[in-house]
Every structure is written in C-alpha cells, then in structure tokens.
Design a protein around this motif. Structure first.
Motif, PDB file in Angstrom:
ATOM      1  N   PHE A 113      30.413  -1.804  -4.360  1.00  0.00           N
ATOM      2  CA  PHE A 113      31.408  -1.428  -3.255  1.00  0.00           C
ATOM      3  C   PHE A 113      32.157  -0.401  -3.532  1.00  0.00           C
ATOM      4  CE2 PHE A 113      30.553  -6.090  -2.081  1.00  0.00           C
ATOM      5  CZ  PHE A 113      30.341  -5.688  -0.751  1.00  0.00           C
ATOM      6  N   TYR A 114      32.740  -0.106  -4.920  1.00  0.00           N
ATOM      7  CA  TYR A 114      33.746   0.737  -5.584  1.00  0.00           C
ATOM      8  C   TYR A 114      33.117   2.053  -5.225  1.00  0.00           C
ATOM      9  CZ  TYR A 114      36.620   3.568  -8.444  1.00  0.00           C
ATOM     10  OH  TYR A 114      37.429   4.712  -8.701  1.00  0.00           O
ATOM     11  N   TYR A 115      31.657   2.123  -5.563  1.00  0.00           N
ATOM     12  CA  TYR A 115      30.817   3.332  -5.347  1.00  0.00           C
ATOM     13  C   TYR A 115      31.041   3.847  -3.935  1.00  0.00           C
ATOM     14  CZ  TYR A 115      26.926   6.534  -5.150  1.00  0.00           C
ATOM     15  OH  TYR A 115      26.269   7.813  -4.784  1.00  0.00           O
ATOM     16  N   LYS A 116      30.619   2.902  -3.041  1.00  0.00           N
ATOM     17  CA  LYS A 116      30.472   3.093  -1.373  1.00  0.00           C
ATOM     18  C   LYS A 116      31.839   3.559  -0.875  1.00  0.00           C
ATOM     19  CE  LYS A 116      27.430   1.092   1.760  1.00  0.00           C
ATOM     20  NZ  LYS A 116      26.709   0.056   2.509  1.00  0.00           N
ATOM     21  N   LYS A 117      32.837   2.870  -1.505  1.00  0.00           N
ATOM     22  CA  LYS A 117      34.204   3.188  -1.095  1.00  0.00           C
ATOM     23  C   LYS A 117      34.735   4.732  -1.328  1.00  0.00           C
ATOM     24  CE  LYS A 117      39.166   1.930  -1.461  1.00  0.00           C
ATOM     25  NZ  LYS A 117      39.962   1.177  -1.988  1.00  0.00           N
ATOM     26  N   GLU A 118      34.588   4.830  -2.710  1.00  0.00           N
ATOM     27  CA  GLU A 118      34.644   6.334  -3.354  1.00  0.00           C
ATOM     28  C   GLU A 118      33.792   7.348  -2.438  1.00  0.00           C
ATOM     29  OE1 GLU A 118      37.063   7.564  -5.211  1.00  0.00           O
ATOM     30  OE2 GLU A 118      37.852   5.193  -5.237  1.00  0.00           O
ATOM     31  N   LYS A 119      32.611   6.970  -2.063  1.00  0.00           N
ATOM     32  CA  LYS A 119      31.718   7.856  -1.454  1.00  0.00           C
ATOM     33  C   LYS A 119      32.388   8.155   0.039  1.00  0.00           C
ATOM     34  CE  LYS A 119      26.952   8.852  -0.265  1.00  0.00           C
ATOM     35  NZ  LYS A 119      25.340   8.258  -0.308  1.00  0.00           N
ATOM     36  N   ASN A 120      32.628   7.071   0.597  1.00  0.00           N
ATOM     37  CA  ASN A 120      33.241   7.342   1.956  1.00  0.00           C
ATOM     38  C   ASN A 120      34.809   8.270   1.986  1.00  0.00           C
ATOM     39  OD1 ASN A 120      31.505   5.922   3.343  1.00  0.00           O
ATOM     40  ND2 ASN A 120      32.605   4.088   3.282  1.00  0.00           N
ATOM     41  N   LYS A 170      35.116  11.759   3.846  1.00  0.00           N
ATOM     42  CA  LYS A 170      36.164  12.065   4.733  1.00  0.00           C
ATOM     43  C   LYS A 170      36.929  13.408   4.252  1.00  0.00           C
ATOM     44  CE  LYS A 170      37.189   7.478   6.328  1.00  0.00           C
ATOM     45  NZ  LYS A 170      38.016   6.179   6.400  1.00  0.00           N
ATOM     46  N   LYS A 171      37.077  13.564   2.873  1.00  0.00           N
ATOM     47  CA  LYS A 171      37.662  14.578   2.206  1.00  0.00           C
ATOM     48  C   LYS A 171      36.933  16.000   2.563  1.00  0.00           C
ATOM     49  CE  LYS A 171      40.504  12.831  -1.461  1.00  0.00           C
ATOM     50  NZ  LYS A 171      40.638  12.717  -2.957  1.00  0.00           N
ATOM     51  N   LYS A 172      35.646  15.829   2.515  1.00  0.00           N
ATOM     52  CA  LYS A 172      34.835  17.034   2.961  1.00  0.00           C
ATOM     53  C   LYS A 172      34.824  17.269   4.479  1.00  0.00           C
ATOM     54  CE  LYS A 172      31.348  16.765  -0.824  1.00  0.00           C
ATOM     55  NZ  LYS A 172      29.986  16.441  -1.079  1.00  0.00           N
ATOM     56  N   ASN A 173      34.961  16.241   5.104  1.00  0.00           N
ATOM     57  CA  ASN A 173      34.950  16.638   6.368  1.00  0.00           C
ATOM     58  C   ASN A 173      36.220  17.113   7.027  1.00  0.00           C
ATOM     59  OD1 ASN A 173      32.249  15.821   6.784  1.00  0.00           O
ATOM     60  ND2 ASN A 173      32.758  13.460   7.225  1.00  0.00           N
ATOM     61  N   SER A 174      37.240  16.688   6.392  1.00  0.00           N
ATOM     62  CA  SER A 174      38.632  17.084   6.863  1.00  0.00           C
ATOM     63  C   SER A 174      38.665  18.356   6.566  1.00  0.00           C
ATOM     64  CB  SER A 174      39.597  16.038   6.235  1.00  0.00           C
ATOM     65  OG  SER A 174      39.703  16.186   5.046  1.00  0.00           O
ATOM     66  N   LYS A 175      38.095  19.090   5.602  1.00  0.00           N
ATOM     67  CA  LYS A 175      38.404  20.485   5.080  1.00  0.00           C
ATOM     68  C   LYS A 175      37.629  21.180   5.883  1.00  0.00           C
ATOM     69  CE  LYS A 175      39.238  19.898   0.296  1.00  0.00           C
ATOM     70  NZ  LYS A 175      38.689  20.152  -1.134  1.00  0.00           N
TER      71      LYS A 175
END
Length: 124
Positions: free
Chosen positions: A108-115, A119-124
């Motif tokens: 779950f932590y990995y999935k959360k960090e991946k999301n 989101k950071k990549k998409n917002s840039k």
C-alpha cells in the motif's frame, strides 16, 4: 489335635496341587506357608519352594512397575515435546502474520508513493 494338624496338612497339600495346576503363584505361596508350619520335617524343602516362587513373583512385579514407569515417562516426554511444538508453531504463525502485514503495508505504501510520484510528474 494331631488329627486336625494332619487334616490341615492334607488340605494345604491339595491347595498346593490345585494352585500348581492352575498356575497361580500367589495361591502356591499361601499353601506353602501353611505346609511349612504344619510339616516341620520337610521344612527346608518346602521353604525353598516358597522362597523361589516368592522371588519370581517379586521379580515379575518389579518388572511390571519398571515397565509402567517407562510408559509413564514416555507419555510425559511426548506431552512435553507436543507442548514445545505447539508453542513453536504459535510463534511461527505470529511471525508469518507479522510478515504478511508488513508486506501488505509495504504494498500500500509503494502504491501510494507511486501515485504521489505520478501526480507530481503529471502536474509538472
């Protein structure tokens, strides 16, 4: 008195014969005790028979006691081993449960960090 003694001796000898035929060592001992007291002229011979049978009975009883003690010890040993194995299994189950929770939490932590990373990549 002599007649009663002879009659008692006769019955004791019959008892010894029957006990021997029935293979009953306890009854043989009882009969030989009576014969020893009633027939002093054959005391040594009768006492030796008595002593031999009595020794055999004691040896057999001691063997049975020893065998029973060994069985009881084996049962106690098996119960101790069984309890140790139950405790070991319980500890292993706790360890496996903790590992499973850690893996699920990590996933779950990995999935959360991946999301968050996506989101950071998409917002840039």
């Amino acid at each position: 008195m002599d007649k009663d003694r002879n009659l008692s001796l006769e019955f004791a000898k019959k008892m010894l014969t029957e006990a021997t035929n029935n293979n009953s060592p306890n009854d043989q001992i009882t009969a030989l005790k009576r014969i020893v007291t009633l027939e002093p002229e054959n005391y040594l011979q009768n006492f030796q028979k008595f002593d031999s049978i009595n020794d055999n009975i004691q040896t057999e009883r001691n063997r049975h006691k020893s065998q029973f003690a060994m069985v009881r010890y084996d049962v106690e040993q098996k119960n101790t081993d069984n309890q140790r194995l139950k405790n070991q299994t319980f500890q292993q189950n706790i360890g496996l449960g903790a590992l499973a929770l850690a893996l699920i939490g990590g996933a779950f932590y990995y999935k959360k960090e991946k999301n968050v990373s996506n989101k950071k990549k998409n917002s840039k």
